[in-house]
Design a protein around this motif. Structure first.
Motif, PDB file in Angstrom:
ATOM      1  N   UNK A  99       2.609  -1.059   8.312  1.00 22.72           N
ATOM      2  CA  UNK A  99       1.656  -1.772   9.160  1.00 22.72           C
ATOM      3  C   UNK A  99       2.239  -3.021   9.793  1.00 22.72           C
ATOM      4  N   UNK A 100       1.380  -3.754  10.500  1.00 24.03           N
ATOM      5  CA  UNK A 100       1.792  -4.955  11.222  1.00 24.03           C
ATOM      6  C   UNK A 100       2.178  -6.089  10.278  1.00 24.03           C
ATOM      7  N   UNK A 101       1.576  -6.131   9.091  1.00 30.30           N
ATOM      8  CA  UNK A 101       1.882  -7.161   8.098  1.00 30.30           C
ATOM      9  C   UNK A 101       2.544  -6.510   6.891  1.00 30.30           C
ATOM     10  N   UNK A 102       3.397  -7.244   6.176  1.00 29.24           N
ATOM     11  CA  UNK A 102       4.042  -6.666   4.990  1.00 29.24           C
ATOM     12  C   UNK A 102       3.008  -6.126   4.002  1.00 29.24           C
ATOM     13  N   UNK A 103       3.282  -4.931   3.476  1.00 30.60           N
ATOM     14  CA  UNK A 103       2.410  -4.327   2.470  1.00 30.60           C
ATOM     15  C   UNK A 103       1.228  -3.570   3.020  1.00 30.60           C
ATOM     16  N   UNK A 104       1.053  -3.542   4.351  1.00 28.35           N
ATOM     17  CA  UNK A 104      -0.076  -2.839   4.954  1.00 28.35           C
ATOM     18  C   UNK A 104       0.395  -1.517   5.562  1.00 28.35           C
ATOM     19  N   UNK A 105      -0.575  -0.711   6.020  1.00 24.71           N
ATOM     20  CA  UNK A 105      -0.239   0.579   6.625  1.00 24.71           C
ATOM     21  C   UNK A 105      -0.980   0.757   7.940  1.00 24.71           C
ATOM     22  N   UNK A 106      -0.331   1.525   8.815  1.00 26.45           N
ATOM     23  CA  UNK A 106      -0.906   1.975  10.077  1.00 26.45           C
ATOM     24  C   UNK A 106      -1.111   3.480   9.892  1.00 26.45           C
ATOM     25  N   UNK A 107      -2.358   3.906   9.752  1.00 27.23           N
ATOM     26  CA  UNK A 107      -2.659   5.306   9.459  1.00 27.23           C
ATOM     27  C   UNK A 107      -2.878   6.045  10.776  1.00 27.23           C
ATOM     28  N   UNK A 114       0.820  -1.214   0.000  1.00 28.76           N
ATOM     29  CA  UNK A 114       0.000   0.000   0.000  1.00 28.76           C
ATOM     30  C   UNK A 114       0.856   1.267   0.000  1.00 28.76           C
ATOM     31  N   UNK A 115       1.955   1.282   0.729  1.00 25.53           N
ATOM     32  CA  UNK A 115       2.778   2.488   0.782  1.00 25.53           C
ATOM     33  C   UNK A 115       3.419   2.783  -0.575  1.00 25.53           C
ATOM     34  N   UNK A 116       3.949   1.754  -1.223  1.00 22.79           N
ATOM     35  CA  UNK A 116       4.551   1.949  -2.548  1.00 22.79           C
ATOM     36  C   UNK A 116       3.489   2.404  -3.551  1.00 22.79           C
ATOM     37  N   UNK A 117       2.293   1.852  -3.437  1.00 16.42           N
ATOM     38  CA  UNK A 117       1.215   2.196  -4.371  1.00 16.42           C
ATOM     39  C   UNK A 117       0.760   3.647  -4.211  1.00 16.42           C
ATOM     40  N   UNK A 118       0.637   4.113  -2.976  1.00 18.40           N
ATOM     41  CA  UNK A 118       0.094   5.454  -2.742  1.00 18.40           C
ATOM     42  C   UNK A 118       1.106   6.568  -2.978  1.00 18.40           C
TER      43      UNK A 118
END
Length: 147
Positions: free
Chosen positions: A75-83, A10-14
């Motif tokens: 985020x807690x899992x690879x590819x996720x985010x903590x907003x 998600x971070x790379x995508x955004x």
């Protein structure tokens, strides 16, 4: 049924700049407002992305400048985010690996329920339904990648 576009990271995508159009509907009064502007996701010191949104919000015929800043951290899992909000308070988690994600954010007595959908590499949408004693709103935001 809508097709969703899975996002592995998600971070790379955004990362980058997005054109933003948001409608705000008050389900009690029937009033509608609109935000138009841009969001930039830029590298954040310490990792993740700094989300800086700026534009014009029009409500009841009055247009005003509007801004908001969020932090999108790994985020807690690879590819996720903590907003998180700009001051570091937690907002919500975000996992777009399936191209769609639903999350909640309690705010005082109100509950924000957000649905995030990605339709392709350059388009995504958020729909926040806000319900409680203080608010009864639907906020729909469309993002289109710039450049």
């Amino acid at each position: 049924m809508a097709e969703f576009w899975p996002v592995a990271d998600v971070l790379a995508h955004l990362a980058g700049r997005w054109r933003v159009e948001r409608s705000v509907r008050d389900l009690v009064s029937g009033e509608e407002g609109r935000f138009e502007g841009t969001t930039a996701f830029a590298p954040h010191d310490g990792g993740g992305l700094l989300h800086e949104e700026s534009g014009t919000f029009t409500w009841q015929g009055v247009a005003r400048p509007a801004t908001r800043t969020l932090r999108f951290l790994p985020g807690a899992s690879p590819g996720t985010a903590d907003v998180r909000f700009a001051d570091g308070r937690p907002f919500h988690d975000l996992d777009l690996t399936s191209g769609r994600y639903v999350t909640d954010h309690p705010c005082a007595a109100d509950l924000y329920r957000g649905e995030f959908t990605v339709t392709d590499a350059d388009h995504w949408r958020t729909v926040w339904r806000v319900a409680g004693p203080a608010k009864d709103l639907v906020l729909t935001t469309d993002y289109v990648r710039e450049g």
